[in-house]
Enzyme design. Sequence first.
Site, PDB file in Angstrom:
ATOM      1  N   LYS A 205      43.390  44.455 -19.502  1.00 22.58           N
ATOM      2  CA  LYS A 205      42.833  43.860 -20.719  1.00 22.58           C
ATOM      3  C   LYS A 205      43.747  44.179 -21.909  1.00 22.58           C
ATOM      4  O   LYS A 205      44.126  43.303 -22.652  1.00 22.58           O
ATOM      5  CB  LYS A 205      41.418  44.402 -20.935  1.00 22.58           C
ATOM      6  N   GLU A 211      48.889  53.722 -16.338  1.00 21.94           N
ATOM      7  CA  GLU A 211      48.918  53.598 -14.875  1.00 21.94           C
ATOM      8  C   GLU A 211      49.391  52.205 -14.462  1.00 21.94           C
ATOM      9  O   GLU A 211      50.261  52.041 -13.606  1.00 21.94           O
ATOM     10  CB  GLU A 211      47.518  53.824 -14.282  1.00 21.94           C
ATOM     11  N   GLY A 267      35.959  45.602 -20.013  1.00 24.18           N
ATOM     12  CA  GLY A 267      36.701  45.749 -18.758  1.00 24.18           C
ATOM     13  C   GLY A 267      35.787  45.827 -17.547  1.00 24.18           C
ATOM     14  O   GLY A 267      36.013  45.172 -16.528  1.00 24.18           O
ATOM     15  N   ARG A 268      34.712  46.585 -17.664  1.00 23.17           N
ATOM     16  CA  ARG A 268      33.821  46.778 -16.513  1.00 23.17           C
ATOM     17  C   ARG A 268      32.876  45.597 -16.297  1.00 23.17           C
ATOM     18  O   ARG A 268      32.100  45.594 -15.358  1.00 23.17           O
ATOM     19  CB  ARG A 268      33.051  48.093 -16.673  1.00 23.17           C
ATOM     20  N   GLU A 353      30.344  54.499 -17.335  1.00 29.40           N
ATOM     21  CA  GLU A 353      31.205  54.280 -18.503  1.00 29.40           C
ATOM     22  C   GLU A 353      30.418  53.577 -19.609  1.00 29.40           C
ATOM     23  O   GLU A 353      30.705  53.738 -20.785  1.00 29.40           O
ATOM     24  CB  GLU A 353      32.449  53.457 -18.117  1.00 29.40           C
ATOM     25  N   HIS A 384      24.969  60.164   8.107  1.00 32.40           N
ATOM     26  CA  HIS A 384      25.579  61.247   8.871  1.00 32.40           C
ATOM     27  C   HIS A 384      26.352  62.181   7.965  1.00 32.40           C
ATOM     28  O   HIS A 384      27.227  62.915   8.428  1.00 32.40           O
ATOM     29  CB  HIS A 384      26.459  60.661   9.974  1.00 32.40           C
ATOM     30  N   LYS A 504      43.520  60.779 -22.182  1.00 34.43           N
ATOM     31  CA  LYS A 504      44.727  59.948 -22.192  1.00 34.43           C
ATOM     32  C   LYS A 504      45.735  60.487 -23.211  1.00 34.43           C
ATOM     33  O   LYS A 504      46.933  60.578 -22.935  1.00 34.43           O
ATOM     34  CB  LYS A 504      44.381  58.504 -22.599  1.00 34.43           C
TER      35      LYS A 504
HETATM   36  O1  F6P Z   1      40.285  54.063 -19.596  1.00 35.34           O
HETATM   37  C1  F6P Z   1      39.159  53.305 -19.373  1.00 35.34           C
HETATM   38  C2  F6P Z   1      39.472  51.852 -19.421  1.00 35.34           C
HETATM   39  O2  F6P Z   1      39.723  51.473 -20.746  1.00 35.34           O
HETATM   40  C3  F6P Z   1      38.368  51.022 -18.817  1.00 35.34           C
HETATM   41  O3  F6P Z   1      37.352  50.782 -19.703  1.00 35.34           O
HETATM   42  C4  F6P Z   1      39.116  49.821 -18.392  1.00 35.34           C
HETATM   43  O4  F6P Z   1      38.390  49.058 -17.461  1.00 35.34           O
HETATM   44  C5  F6P Z   1      40.344  50.446 -17.808  1.00 35.34           C
HETATM   45  O5  F6P Z   1      40.625  51.532 -18.664  1.00 35.34           O
HETATM   46  C6  F6P Z   1      41.546  49.567 -17.701  1.00 35.34           C
HETATM   47  O6  F6P Z   1      41.912  49.052 -18.958  1.00 35.34           O
HETATM   48  P1  F6P Z   1      42.892  47.830 -19.066  1.00 35.34           P
HETATM   49  O7  F6P Z   1      42.280  46.666 -18.391  1.00 35.34           O
HETATM   50  O8  F6P Z   1      43.072  47.598 -20.544  1.00 35.34           O
HETATM   51  O9  F6P Z   1      44.193  48.213 -18.405  1.00 35.34           O
END
Ligand code: F6P
Length: 546
Positions: A205, A211, A267-268, A353, A384, A504
């Site tokens: 987003k 990452e 995002g979620r 979240e 199990h 972060k």
């Molecule tokens: O760090 C949390 C977050 O901001 C989530 O809310 C989001 O889904 C995820 O990181 C990934 O964010 P992006 O889509 O901006 O890479």
Amino acid sequence: MPTTDNGRAADAWRRLGSAPRPPALRELFATDPARAGRYRFECADLVVDLSKNWIDDSVLDALVSLAEASNVEQRRSAMFAGEGINTTEGRSVLHVALRAPATAVIEVDGRDVILEVQSVLRRMAAFADAVRSGRHLGSTGKPIRTVVNIGIGGSDLGPSMAYEALRAFADGPSCRFVSNVDAADVMSALDGLDPATTLFVVSSKTFTTVETLTNARTAREWVVSSLGGDEAAVARHFVAVSTNRPAVEAFGIDADNMFEFWDWVGGRFSLDSAIGLSLMIAIGPDRFEELLGGMAAVDDHFLSTPLRQNVPVLMALVGVWYRNVCGLPAKAVLPYAHELRRFPAYLQQLDMESNGKSVRLDGSAVARDTAPVIWGEPGTNGQHAFFQLLHQGTTVVPVDFIGFARANAGPAHHQDLLVANLFAQAEALAFGRTADEVRAEGVAADTVAHRVFAGNRPSTMVLAERLTPSVLGQLVALYEHIVFTQGVLWDINSFDQWGVELGKVLAQRIVGELSSSPRSGAAHESAPHDASTAALIDWYRSHRSE
Ligand code: F6P
């Protein structure tokens, strides 16, 4: 915007707190033959049995009064109308617009978002069709065989969960998902792939997530170096999904290869936005549309069904009853469908979240507990592993079971066994086994206590005929609206996530200290840490590979 911070809500909470607790489930069922039917509800294609919960009519009445007093209906209307209910980020919350009928009109800042949604959906469908049919070719002229989605959090969990869930409908290129910055993730995703037939969908987003950008750079190097250093290959092998066009371009992906969404999609809550592109390529635009249709059907139910029969509202209220009145800190979500094995992980982000918050909308401390700890695994595997605790542990964990009448694949007797286990677990949790019953089975006196099941452990059963794209959409929307409703009841902002920021920022600072010299002491003077963190950094610096 009406808030829940009003006298009516306070009164409703007080009345709820003093509502008499119903007797145990054994007694409830024994004294009320109509109970199972009375607490069975329908929501689109979902059948929801709430009867094995610690509720009776007076508890439900008190809960529904709380929802009324907390302005759940007004806040629901505000969300669907595009009002800026995400107040800390100054945004609307319009994931519901992503699956609204093409004829709907929802405006944000004077622009009809439905037109924009439909236009992106058409671009996605055209691209997905081109990839699926072999019209979109890799840089050496070969068709795409594998799609690798690179994203994390909401840019991973939705599409990866849904891809696993809908494997039976996936007739396009296969998909892999890379999320973790741990190189093991991207390396195993690339393992065995031919770069000439691989398409990367970089999903973020913000397009600032470390990452995702790190993994995307590694993938780009892999493509370019494997294809003879051909930088032009990037255009055929990389597309982006984002709200941040300048960052996508700065990364080196042409804006023509970007699929857009908007800051009013959390995002979620973004599976049904362009974040679903990998899934759409796998299952095809028509099936993706069915997924959206399922979500829309639950949106309709949520919008138009009276609160007393409104399934997301009732499930949210039952959750609040457990969390705030009964003091239960956790909830397990246990799908009896192997294809839904990532659903609990998906819900962890959606719920925790969103509602793992300690301040109310006005910034004051919350008056009561918020999101429970959500966890789960598919049945029967969980049986199990951790079901021992569910049956006989000291912490009562309410359960949401999810099951289906028909499997998407395989011999029918597997499904009979799976569903027998599903129903048996809910029955065992609710009704247990008394000491008399254990003794009557001839169990030795000194082990009777160990083999007693106290029972009265609550669960909700969510059933559907088959796990189709539409039904998956219904499940996702159901839980989205549960989360929304609980957020309203707790008077919190379910749509920001400031709690993920501090870690972060600190990681950005620490990463520079892990490789820089001098080795010890001095680096920490410019960026002081506590003694424990400083020692950990020292340990890493003396052990890391050069
Ligand atoms: O760090 C949390 C977050 O901001 C989530 O809310 C989001 O889904 C995820 O990181 C990934 O964010 P992006 O889509 O901006 O890479």
